[in-house]
Every structure is written in C-alpha cells, then in structure tokens.
Motif scaffolding. Structure first.
Motif, PDB file in Angstrom:
ATOM      1  N   LYS A 134       0.835  -1.198   0.000  1.00 18.27           N
ATOM      2  CA  LYS A 134       0.000   0.000   0.000  1.00 18.27           C
ATOM      3  C   LYS A 134       0.872   1.251   0.000  1.00 18.27           C
ATOM      4  CE  LYS A 134      -4.107  -1.839   2.352  1.00 18.27           C
ATOM      5  NZ  LYS A 134      -5.080  -1.425   1.330  1.00 18.27           N
ATOM      6  N   ASN A 143      -4.889   3.746  -2.712  1.00 20.33           N
ATOM      7  CA  ASN A 143      -5.591   2.668  -3.418  1.00 20.33           C
ATOM      8  C   ASN A 143      -4.910   2.325  -4.747  1.00 20.33           C
ATOM      9  OD1 ASN A 143      -7.779   2.301  -1.522  1.00 20.33           O
ATOM     10  ND2 ASN A 143      -8.572   4.276  -2.220  1.00 20.33           N
ATOM     11  N   THR A 145      -3.414   0.178  -7.688  1.00 24.26           N
ATOM     12  CA  THR A 145      -3.700  -1.138  -8.261  1.00 24.26           C
ATOM     13  C   THR A 145      -2.455  -2.008  -8.111  1.00 24.26           C
ATOM     14  OG1 THR A 145      -2.892  -0.547 -10.461  1.00 24.26           O
ATOM     15  CG2 THR A 145      -5.209  -0.055  -9.970  1.00 24.26           C
ATOM     16  N   LYS A 146      -2.613  -3.306  -8.383  1.00 27.70           N
ATOM     17  CA  LYS A 146      -1.474  -4.216  -8.279  1.00 27.70           C
ATOM     18  C   LYS A 146      -0.339  -3.780  -9.201  1.00 27.70           C
ATOM     19  CE  LYS A 146      -0.133  -9.066  -8.843  1.00 27.70           C
ATOM     20  NZ  LYS A 146      -0.593 -10.434  -9.209  1.00 27.70           N
ATOM     21  N   GLU A 148       0.226  -0.739 -10.434  1.00 27.19           N
ATOM     22  CA  GLU A 148       0.785   0.530  -9.961  1.00 27.19           C
ATOM     23  C   GLU A 148       1.757   0.308  -8.805  1.00 27.19           C
ATOM     24  OE1 GLU A 148      -3.092   3.284 -11.193  1.00 27.19           O
ATOM     25  OE2 GLU A 148      -2.793   2.635  -9.114  1.00 27.19           O
ATOM     26  N   HIS A 187      -0.083   3.462 -17.438  1.00 26.14           N
ATOM     27  CA  HIS A 187      -0.017   3.127 -16.011  1.00 26.14           C
ATOM     28  C   HIS A 187       0.844   4.121 -15.232  1.00 26.14           C
ATOM     29  CE1 HIS A 187      -2.231  -0.685 -15.915  1.00 26.14           C
ATOM     30  NE2 HIS A 187      -1.710  -0.929 -17.104  1.00 26.14           N
ATOM     31  N   ARG A 190      -1.165   7.308 -14.601  1.00 25.44           N
ATOM     32  CA  ARG A 190      -2.126   7.101 -13.515  1.00 25.44           C
ATOM     33  C   ARG A 190      -1.421   7.091 -12.162  1.00 25.44           C
ATOM     34  NH1 ARG A 190      -5.438   2.186 -16.476  1.00 25.44           N
ATOM     35  NH2 ARG A 190      -6.610   3.475 -17.967  1.00 25.44           N
TER      36      ARG A 190
END
Length: 214
Positions: A134, A143, A145-146, A148, A187, A190
């Motif tokens: 995290k 939050n 993503t996997k 990221e 990615h 983001r």
C-alpha cells in the motif's frame, strides 16, 4: 541490488532469476563455479545464492573465495541433509544454508532480511509500505492497483536508474507479456496522478527513472 545465482540445474537458475527480478533485483546467473567467480570479479555483487554441488568449482569453494576478499552475503543451497554439511558451509563463511527442495519465496525473504531491505519508505508526505503493498499520502490510502504498486516498487529498487519501457514490462508484467509498450505510459501517468508527478522522471527516447533524496 545485484544478486548472483549459481546452480548447474538451469531450470532452478531460471526459476530463481524470475522470482528475484520480480522483486526488483538485478540478477546475474551462472551454471558452474568458474562462471560464478568470473561474474563476481567483474561486477559489484551484493548477495550470492550458490548451489553446493557444481562442476569445476563447488559452491562451498566459491563461497570461501568470495568471503576471503569481500563482505558479499552468501546463501548456500543444497540437497545434502547432513548437519555436518551445514556446519561446514557456515564455518567457511556462508551466511545462510537452505536445503532443497525449497520455496523460492523463502529464499527471497531470507535474502531481503540479510540485506535489510526496508519495509517502509517515507518520502515527505508519501509513505510506501512494501509489506502491505500500500501507499499513503498524508495518511490517506492511495488505493494503488497491483500494477501501480509493482511499478513503484520496481522504481524504488532501481532508484535513479533509467528503465526503458521494455525493461519495466519484463520486471512488472513478466517476460511472457504480449502487448503494446505504450501500456507502460498509461499506467505511469495514472501512478503520477496518485503519488505526485515529480518523482517519476521522463527521459525522452530512453524511459523513466525514479528520483528522490534519501
């Protein structure tokens, strides 16, 4: 972190190489003791994972030579089960001893512990918790993503190094990934929106790097 993996069973070397690359290690691989020492003398190696029984020069003899001239950490892998063998390996300088068969994840955890890889990285208001996968900004869960999180972990492991799109794909998505390299850009954009746009630098025509002050 540079790791040297040495085993005369090529499938074993390949498996460990894949696992360690996923964790952000720069992997050097060899299939016998002579190759191992040649790589060691020509590269800065932080930790070596050596099979005991190898042609030409055994893992124990490689360990002994490495330890005579450096502080490189060494893990010995072996199918031998005698306690005397473990004592011999530790007495000649090995830092750890793992019996086959083993779970590659155990080898990774022991290597990280040996190298004291940090579990939490604090960058001003950004906190990256590698144990829980995290990231937080001012205490708020981003939050991720996997993908990221795997990207930011990869960048942290290769801090300051320019990573091409293909290199990032190999490290994050895996060697068997089939798709467009531009997926990486999407990615990363983001990820920048979540962690801030200054940490990840773009190097036109070359790739990306992760830059921060310790």
């Amino acid at each position: 972190m540079n790791i040297l993996i040495v085993d005369d069973e090529k499938y074993m070397t390949s498996i460990l190489k894949t696992y360690f690359q996923k964790e952000g290690f720069n992997v050097f691989a060899a299939n016998n003791g002579e190759e191992a020492l040649d790589i060691f003398y020509n590269n800065k190696i932080d930790i070596s994972v050596l099979d005991w029984m190898m042609p030409k020069i055994s893992g124990v003899d490689v360990c002994k030579e490495i330890k005579n001239i450096s502080k490189c950490k060494v893990i010995i892998l072996t199918a031998r089960s005698e306690n005397e063998d473990e004592l011999k390996a530790l007495n000649i300088g090995a830092d750890d001893y793992i019996r086959k068969p083993f779970d590659p994840r155990v080898v990774i955890l022991r290597a990280k512990k040996m190298l004291r890889v940090e579990k939490i990285l604090n960058l001003d208001t950004l906190k990256i918790d590698f144990q829980s996968s995290k990231a937080f900004n001012n205490g708020e869960d981003l939050n991720l993503t996997k993908i990221e999180f795997q990207l930011i972990k990869c960048f942290c492991n290769y801090k300051g190094e320019i990573l091409s799109r293909q290199r990032l794909i190999d490290l994050v998505w895996g060697l068997d990934y089939i798709g467009e390299e531009r997926t990486v850009d999407t990615h990363i954009n983001r990820l920048r929106d979540k962690i801030g746009r200054d940490l990840i630098k773009t190097h036109r025509g070359m790739g990306y790097s992760f830059e921060y002050e310790d």
